[in-house]
Design a protein around this motif. Sequence first.
Motif, PDB file in Angstrom:
ATOM      1  N   MET A   1      51.444  46.002  47.595  1.00 34.28           N
ATOM      2  CA  MET A   1      51.237  46.985  48.648  1.00 34.28           C
ATOM      3  C   MET A   1      49.759  47.384  48.761  1.00 34.28           C
ATOM      4  SD  MET A   1      53.135  50.628  49.483  1.00 34.28           S
ATOM      5  CE  MET A   1      53.411  50.990  47.811  1.00 34.28           C
ATOM      6  N   PHE A   2      49.085  47.556  47.633  1.00 33.24           N
ATOM      7  CA  PHE A   2      47.717  48.041  47.674  1.00 33.24           C
ATOM      8  C   PHE A   2      46.654  46.937  47.698  1.00 33.24           C
ATOM      9  CE2 PHE A   2      49.825  51.857  45.838  1.00 33.24           C
ATOM     10  CZ  PHE A   2      49.502  52.737  46.871  1.00 33.24           C
ATOM     11  N   THR A   3      46.941  45.771  47.162  1.00 36.84           N
ATOM     12  CA  THR A   3      45.922  44.721  47.091  1.00 36.84           C
ATOM     13  C   THR A   3      46.336  43.419  47.765  1.00 36.84           C
ATOM     14  OG1 THR A   3      46.701  43.846  44.982  1.00 36.84           O
ATOM     15  CG2 THR A   3      45.076  45.637  44.894  1.00 36.84           C
ATOM     16  N   SER A   4      47.530  43.330  48.254  1.00 40.25           N
ATOM     17  CA  SER A   4      48.070  42.107  48.859  1.00 40.25           C
ATOM     18  C   SER A   4      47.973  40.916  47.901  1.00 40.25           C
ATOM     19  CB  SER A   4      47.351  41.778  50.173  1.00 40.25           C
ATOM     20  OG  SER A   4      47.569  42.805  51.108  1.00 40.25           O
ATOM     21  N   THR A   5      48.154  41.185  46.596  1.00 44.94           N
ATOM     22  CA  THR A   5      48.141  40.146  45.571  1.00 44.94           C
ATOM     23  C   THR A   5      49.532  40.064  44.957  1.00 44.94           C
ATOM     24  OG1 THR A   5      46.029  41.179  44.975  1.00 44.94           O
ATOM     25  CG2 THR A   5      46.650  39.246  43.767  1.00 44.94           C
ATOM     26  N   SER A   6      49.863  38.884  44.466  1.00 46.87           N
ATOM     27  CA  SER A   6      51.175  38.675  43.862  1.00 46.87           C
ATOM     28  C   SER A   6      51.030  38.456  42.360  1.00 46.87           C
ATOM     29  CB  SER A   6      51.842  37.458  44.501  1.00 46.87           C
ATOM     30  OG  SER A   6      53.044  37.163  43.858  1.00 46.87           O
ATOM     31  N   LEU A   7      52.085  38.782  41.618  1.00 51.21           N
ATOM     32  CA  LEU A   7      52.095  38.549  40.170  1.00 51.21           C
ATOM     33  C   LEU A   7      52.439  37.114  39.804  1.00 51.21           C
ATOM     34  CD1 LEU A   7      53.836  41.719  38.686  1.00 51.21           C
ATOM     35  CD2 LEU A   7      51.442  41.078  38.517  1.00 51.21           C
ATOM     36  N   THR A   8      52.878  36.311  40.749  1.00 51.75           N
ATOM     37  CA  THR A   8      53.272  34.938  40.445  1.00 51.75           C
ATOM     38  C   THR A   8      52.048  34.034  40.444  1.00 51.75           C
ATOM     39  OG1 THR A   8      53.696  34.464  42.766  1.00 51.75           O
ATOM     40  CG2 THR A   8      55.560  35.241  41.435  1.00 51.75           C
ATOM     41  N   GLY A   9      52.159  32.933  39.720  1.00 51.64           N
ATOM     42  CA  GLY A   9      51.059  31.985  39.646  1.00 51.64           C
ATOM     43  C   GLY A   9      51.160  31.175  38.371  1.00 51.64           C
ATOM     44  N   ASP A  10      50.228  30.263  38.174  1.00 59.49           N
ATOM     45  CA  ASP A  10      50.254  29.380  37.017  1.00 59.49           C
ATOM     46  C   ASP A  10      50.052  30.114  35.702  1.00 59.49           C
ATOM     47  OD1 ASP A  10      50.678  27.257  38.675  1.00 59.49           O
ATOM     48  OD2 ASP A  10      48.562  26.673  38.771  1.00 59.49           O
ATOM     49  N   ARG A  11      49.204  31.122  35.695  1.00 55.92           N
ATOM     50  CA  ARG A  11      48.891  31.817  34.444  1.00 55.92           C
ATOM     51  C   ARG A  11      49.826  33.000  34.168  1.00 55.92           C
ATOM     52  NH1 ARG A  11      42.705  32.487  35.761  1.00 55.92           N
ATOM     53  NH2 ARG A  11      43.732  32.909  37.692  1.00 55.92           N
ATOM     54  N   SER A  12      50.734  33.302  35.056  1.00 57.91           N
ATOM     55  CA  SER A  12      51.559  34.499  34.909  1.00 57.91           C
ATOM     56  C   SER A  12      52.606  34.366  33.792  1.00 57.91           C
ATOM     57  CB  SER A  12      52.243  34.845  36.224  1.00 57.91           C
ATOM     58  OG  SER A  12      53.144  33.824  36.590  1.00 57.91           O
ATOM     59  N   THR A  13      53.004  33.162  33.434  1.00 58.55           N
ATOM     60  CA  THR A  13      54.027  32.989  32.414  1.00 58.55           C
ATOM     61  C   THR A  13      53.553  33.474  31.054  1.00 58.55           C
ATOM     62  OG1 THR A  13      54.913  31.105  33.610  1.00 58.55           O
ATOM     63  CG2 THR A  13      55.583  31.342  31.333  1.00 58.55           C
ATOM     64  N   LEU A  14      52.390  33.037  30.607  1.00 62.82           N
ATOM     65  CA  LEU A  14      51.868  33.494  29.318  1.00 62.82           C
ATOM     66  C   LEU A  14      51.593  34.978  29.327  1.00 62.82           C
ATOM     67  CD1 LEU A  14      49.483  30.617  28.202  1.00 62.82           C
ATOM     68  CD2 LEU A  14      51.661  31.286  27.207  1.00 62.82           C
ATOM     69  N   LEU A  15      51.078  35.480  30.414  1.00 59.29           N
ATOM     70  CA  LEU A  15      50.819  36.914  30.543  1.00 59.29           C
ATOM     71  C   LEU A  15      52.132  37.701  30.482  1.00 59.29           C
ATOM     72  CD1 LEU A  15      48.742  39.155  31.026  1.00 59.29           C
ATOM     73  CD2 LEU A  15      49.094  38.814  33.479  1.00 59.29           C
ATOM     74  N   GLY A  16      53.143  37.175  31.140  1.00 59.13           N
ATOM     75  CA  GLY A  16      54.455  37.827  31.136  1.00 59.13           C
ATOM     76  C   GLY A  16      55.078  37.857  29.750  1.00 59.13           C
ATOM     77  N   ILE A  17      54.967  36.750  29.009  1.00 62.51           N
ATOM     78  CA  ILE A  17      55.498  36.695  27.642  1.00 62.51           C
ATOM     79  C   ILE A  17      54.762  37.678  26.744  1.00 62.51           C
ATOM     80  CG2 ILE A  17      55.703  35.223  25.598  1.00 62.51           C
ATOM     81  CD1 ILE A  17      56.247  32.883  27.546  1.00 62.51           C
ATOM     82  N   ALA A  18      53.440  37.714  26.870  1.00 58.32           N
ATOM     83  CA  ALA A  18      52.645  38.648  26.059  1.00 58.32           C
ATOM     84  C   ALA A  18      52.985  40.097  26.413  1.00 58.32           C
ATOM     85  CB  ALA A  18      51.160  38.381  26.258  1.00 58.32           C
TER      86      ALA A  18
END
Length: 175
Positions: free
Chosen positions: A47-64
């Motif tokens: 809503m505020f930045t028009s950015t998404s949490l999905t992507g290639d690097r999001s899996t490791l970040l999500g696990i951490a």
Amino acid sequence: MTRRVRRSVSGHYAGAISRAAAAAIDGLLIAGLYTLGVAGFGYLLDMFTSTSLTGDRSTLLGIAAFAIWAFSYVFISLAITGRTIGKGLTGLRVVRADGTAPGVRTMFVRTLVFPLSVIFFGIGLLLIVVQREHRSVHDLIAKTCVVYDWGDRSAEMPGPLSDFLNRAQSDSPQP
């Protein structure tokens, strides 16, 4: 007619079923609250930045992030109250092996070494079933144990079990 005496379970070592039920409740809470948090954060980010949490690097970040959240949930709960929400609902409390209240350092160590109980197919958790005090690897390392503690409420063993234990106690020779 003899008077039935019902024995209290408070202070006794918690068994595998009670501990598994508490862990299941905590696991559902950890996963559910994490999911709600990520969804809310993702919505606000979009809503505020028009950015998404999905992507290639999001899996490791999500696990951490999930590991940090799970550690924080367990450690903070144990450090403040000696129990998590799951343990509270099932009437369990973590205490030091001598029965006294553990400190923050003890709870930190217990939470930090918990993965040692789970790795290798949960062999460290099997000690809960086979050991007399029902302590797992992380309990042994942190010098803690899990006991039934219902606080001011009385939690009693069912009548037939109390009757059996009372008979066994009266039949045993007194020193």
